[in-house]
Enzyme design. Sequence first.
Site, PDB file in Angstrom:
ATOM      1  N   LYS A 254     123.191  24.434  39.800  1.00 27.11           N
ATOM      2  CA  LYS A 254     123.260  23.976  38.528  1.00 27.11           C
ATOM      3  C   LYS A 254     124.957  24.205  38.484  1.00 27.11           C
ATOM      4  CE  LYS A 254     120.707  23.760  34.614  1.00 27.11           C
ATOM      5  NZ  LYS A 254     119.651  24.517  33.986  1.00 27.11           N
TER       6      LYS A 254
HETATM    7  O1  G3P Z   1     118.337  24.859  30.846  1.00 24.98           O
HETATM    8  C1  G3P Z   1     118.985  24.222  30.454  1.00 24.98           C
HETATM    9  C2  G3P Z   1     118.305  23.698  28.658  1.00 24.98           C
HETATM   10  O2  G3P Z   1     116.527  23.369  28.921  1.00 24.98           O
HETATM   11  C3  G3P Z   1     118.213  25.265  27.818  1.00 24.98           C
HETATM   12  O3  G3P Z   1     117.953  24.602  26.726  1.00 24.98           O
HETATM   13  O4  G3P Z   1     119.251  24.159  25.000  1.00 24.98           O
HETATM   14  O5  G3P Z   1     116.523  25.609  24.615  1.00 24.98           O
HETATM   15  O6  G3P Z   1     118.706  26.218  25.664  1.00 24.98           O
HETATM   16  P1  G3P Z   1     118.014  25.281  25.810  1.00 24.98           P
END
Ligand code: G3P
Length: 211
Positions: A80
């Site tokens: 990633k």
């Molecule tokens: O891991 C990537 C993404 O899905 C993180 O989303 O905004 O919930 O931290 P968030």
Amino acid sequence: MEFFLDSSSLEEISEFSEFIDGVTTNPTLLSKVDKPYKTIEKITEIISGPVSLEVISTTKDEIINEIDNISRIAKNIVVKIPLTTNGLIALKYATSKGIKTNLTLCFSETQAVFAAKFGATYVSPFIGRLDDLGLDGINLIYNICEIFNNYNFNTKVLSASVRSTAHVVAAMKAGSDAITVPAKILKQMLYHPLTNIGLDTFLKDWNKSKK
Ligand code: G3P
């Protein structure tokens, strides 16, 4: 179409291993476990599908060094990389080596196009974080899917930062190739109260008739 679990919890990943195509992690999720890289190794053993592990470097050379190291952890590792300019230059290196990549923290159509042009395996547009700012995260998914179709890009759209099953449905309607969700949302995707209520009624009626 792939469903990934956005988690670094071995318990969650084991619980849902039958229902997911892969796992995505990020530094925040991994900061919650004692031994992050040991945990990642265990995840790659539990899940045969893609497991995304994010670099933590920011300079081009350091990202490239991490790409080499991370890619050696397991065959199903996906590296990633944040969608910075250094990340994009390092992506070209990963592509030249045949290393699978997931370009993350994508917030615009143009960022996604650069990731696709440079050979990313996946690009992760963040729906929820745009919505948090009152913007339209799902519209970004629609636009990226349309643009990728226009140019026959091979990069897969991996919708991320998902906050609800409504996001999941909308992302699928937009044509997202993959969606990563936290365990809470995956449970909501799998279970519906009316299914359990209906089954209880079926079985009660059946058993009643057999007395
Ligand atoms: O891991 C990537 C993404 O899905 C993180 O989303 O905004 O919930 O931290 P968030």
